[in-house]
Design a protein around this motif. Structure first.
Motif, PDB file in Angstrom:
ATOM      1  N   LEU A  10      56.318  66.825  57.993  1.00 34.23           N
ATOM      2  CA  LEU A  10      56.513  65.462  57.495  1.00 34.23           C
ATOM      3  C   LEU A  10      56.962  64.610  58.671  1.00 34.23           C
ATOM      4  CD1 LEU A  10      56.734  63.740  54.784  1.00 34.23           C
ATOM      5  CD2 LEU A  10      59.188  64.143  54.974  1.00 34.23           C
ATOM      6  N   THR A  11      56.215  63.552  58.943  1.00 29.73           N
ATOM      7  CA  THR A  11      56.585  62.722  60.085  1.00 29.73           C
ATOM      8  C   THR A  11      56.321  61.250  59.775  1.00 29.73           C
ATOM      9  OG1 THR A  11      56.428  62.557  62.511  1.00 29.73           O
ATOM     10  CG2 THR A  11      54.341  62.854  61.311  1.00 29.73           C
ATOM     11  N   LYS A  18      61.081  58.632  55.341  1.00 29.63           N
ATOM     12  CA  LYS A  18      60.896  60.085  55.402  1.00 29.63           C
ATOM     13  C   LYS A  18      61.931  60.840  54.565  1.00 29.63           C
ATOM     14  CE  LYS A  18      61.059  60.716  59.799  1.00 29.63           C
ATOM     15  NZ  LYS A  18      61.234  59.282  60.080  1.00 29.63           N
ATOM     16  N   SER A  19      63.200  60.420  54.656  1.00 23.45           N
ATOM     17  CA  SER A  19      64.262  61.142  53.937  1.00 23.45           C
ATOM     18  C   SER A  19      64.030  61.085  52.434  1.00 23.45           C
ATOM     19  CB  SER A  19      65.631  60.538  54.255  1.00 23.45           C
ATOM     20  OG  SER A  19      65.850  60.594  55.644  1.00 23.45           O
ATOM     21  N   ALA A  22      61.143  63.389  51.649  1.00 20.11           N
ATOM     22  CA  ALA A  22      61.557  64.795  51.804  1.00 20.11           C
ATOM     23  C   ALA A  22      62.314  65.270  50.568  1.00 20.11           C
ATOM     24  CB  ALA A  22      62.424  64.952  53.057  1.00 20.11           C
ATOM     25  N   LYS A  23      63.180  64.405  50.015  1.00 21.36           N
ATOM     26  CA  LYS A  23      63.948  64.771  48.807  1.00 21.36           C
ATOM     27  C   LYS A  23      63.017  65.004  47.613  1.00 21.36           C
ATOM     28  CE  LYS A  23      68.450  62.649  49.814  1.00 21.36           C
ATOM     29  NZ  LYS A  23      68.248  61.703  50.907  1.00 21.36           N
ATOM     30  N   GLU A  26      61.636  68.376  48.011  1.00 19.42           N
ATOM     31  CA  GLU A  26      62.701  69.358  47.753  1.00 19.42           C
ATOM     32  C   GLU A  26      62.884  69.563  46.250  1.00 19.42           C
ATOM     33  OE1 GLU A  26      66.508  70.342  50.495  1.00 19.42           O
ATOM     34  OE2 GLU A  26      66.370  68.279  49.760  1.00 19.42           O
ATOM     35  N   VAL A  32      63.117  72.330  52.610  1.00 21.29           N
ATOM     36  CA  VAL A  32      62.978  71.294  53.650  1.00 21.29           C
ATOM     37  C   VAL A  32      63.876  71.584  54.849  1.00 21.29           C
ATOM     38  CG1 VAL A  32      63.309  68.842  54.188  1.00 21.29           C
ATOM     39  CG2 VAL A  32      62.325  69.512  51.977  1.00 21.29           C
ATOM     40  N   ASP A  34      65.240  69.666  58.002  1.00 24.77           N
ATOM     41  CA  ASP A  34      65.395  68.319  58.551  1.00 24.77           C
ATOM     42  C   ASP A  34      65.910  68.420  59.985  1.00 24.77           C
ATOM     43  OD1 ASP A  34      66.334  65.800  59.316  1.00 24.77           O
ATOM     44  OD2 ASP A  34      67.043  65.282  57.311  1.00 24.77           O
ATOM     45  N   LEU A 111      58.674  72.602  54.288  1.00 23.96           N
ATOM     46  CA  LEU A 111      58.412  71.260  54.811  1.00 23.96           C
ATOM     47  C   LEU A 111      59.346  71.007  55.986  1.00 23.96           C
ATOM     48  CD1 LEU A 111      56.846  68.512  54.123  1.00 23.96           C
ATOM     49  CD2 LEU A 111      59.018  67.791  53.154  1.00 23.96           C
ATOM     50  N   ASP A 113      60.723  68.227  58.455  1.00 24.28           N
ATOM     51  CA  ASP A 113      60.861  66.791  58.679  1.00 24.28           C
ATOM     52  C   ASP A 113      61.086  66.593  60.179  1.00 24.28           C
ATOM     53  OD1 ASP A 113      61.757  64.193  58.961  1.00 24.28           O
ATOM     54  OD2 ASP A 113      63.025  64.221  57.183  1.00 24.28           O
ATOM     55  N   PRO A 115      60.583  63.752  63.055  1.00 26.25           N
ATOM     56  CA  PRO A 115      60.227  62.372  63.390  1.00 26.25           C
ATOM     57  C   PRO A 115      59.249  62.247  64.563  1.00 26.25           C
ATOM     58  CG  PRO A 115      62.580  62.559  62.976  1.00 26.25           C
ATOM     59  CD  PRO A 115      62.038  63.946  62.967  1.00 26.25           C
TER      60      PRO A 115
END
Length: 201
Positions: A10-11, A18-19, A22-23, A26, A32, A34, A111, A113, A115
């Motif tokens: 995930l970028t 993104k956060s 991502a949740k 999840e 995830v 991070d 996943l 995360d 950046p």
């Protein structure tokens, strides 16, 4: 041993959401990792790492505590300094990542995360790449509302990041967070269905 776990990256640039995305993954049963959160944790709690950073960047550590703001001033906009910091932090992050993969070997998918996935040429380690995107004016508004953020700091961060349109071109999936949350959730649900994961774990 079971089948190989699907690895998703995930970028997206700063302020793209993104956060939040991502949740959503999840909650659907996807474990995830991070990278930024891991770095923050290491820089707050790993004495050996904090010491190494203090040695290389004098004035950033006081009584064993790293001042992240002061460190940011020394590396943002200075590529060689940033590289030196990454050389210290990267092995510890890799170790945390290996532990995460081992711990979640039975998850339907993992996943990550990350950046700066494209900027660090890390995309080949993943099965699918998901890019989180939003219109530039929404991005700026989100980021400039963060405490301690300035237009100058944002420009320095953006100068390190690949353009959003270029990231979108390289993605397997794009999640557009420019609308409301339910629209974003629907897009995440579509990706999960497409990949055949997240159905109650």
């Amino acid at each position: 041993m079971g089948s190989v776990v699907m690895r998703l990256a995930l970028t997206g640039s700063i302020g793209m959401g993104k956060s939040t995305v991502a949740k959503m993954f999840e909650r659907a049963g996807v474990a995830v990792f991070d990278a930024d959160a891991v770095v923050r944790d290491l820089q707050a709690n790993d004495p050996a790492l904090i010491f190494a950073i203090g040695e290389r960047f004098p004035g950033t550590v006081t009584n064993g505590v790293l001042d992240r703001e002061r460190l940011a001033l020394k590396v943002l906009g200075f590529p060689a300094e940033l590289e030196a910091l990454e050389a210290i932090v990267h092995p510890a992050v890799q170790s945390a990542r290996t532990h995460f993969i081992e711990k979640n070997r039975d998850a339907p998918a993992l996943l990550f995360d990350i950046p700066l996935l494209f900027e660090t040429e890390g995309e080949n380690a993943f099965d699918k790449i998901i890019v989180v995107s939003a219109p530039p004016e929404i991005q700026r508004e989100r980021v400039l509302s963060r405490p301690g953020m300035t237009a100058k700091k944002l420009d320095a961060i953006l100068s390190r990041q690949m353009r959003d349109d270029e990231k979108r071109k390289r993605a397997d999936f794009v999640v557009d967070t420019g609308g409301d949350l339910s629209t974003t959730e629907r897009q995440v649900g579509d990706i999960l269905s497409c990949l055949g994961i997240g159905r109650g774990g």
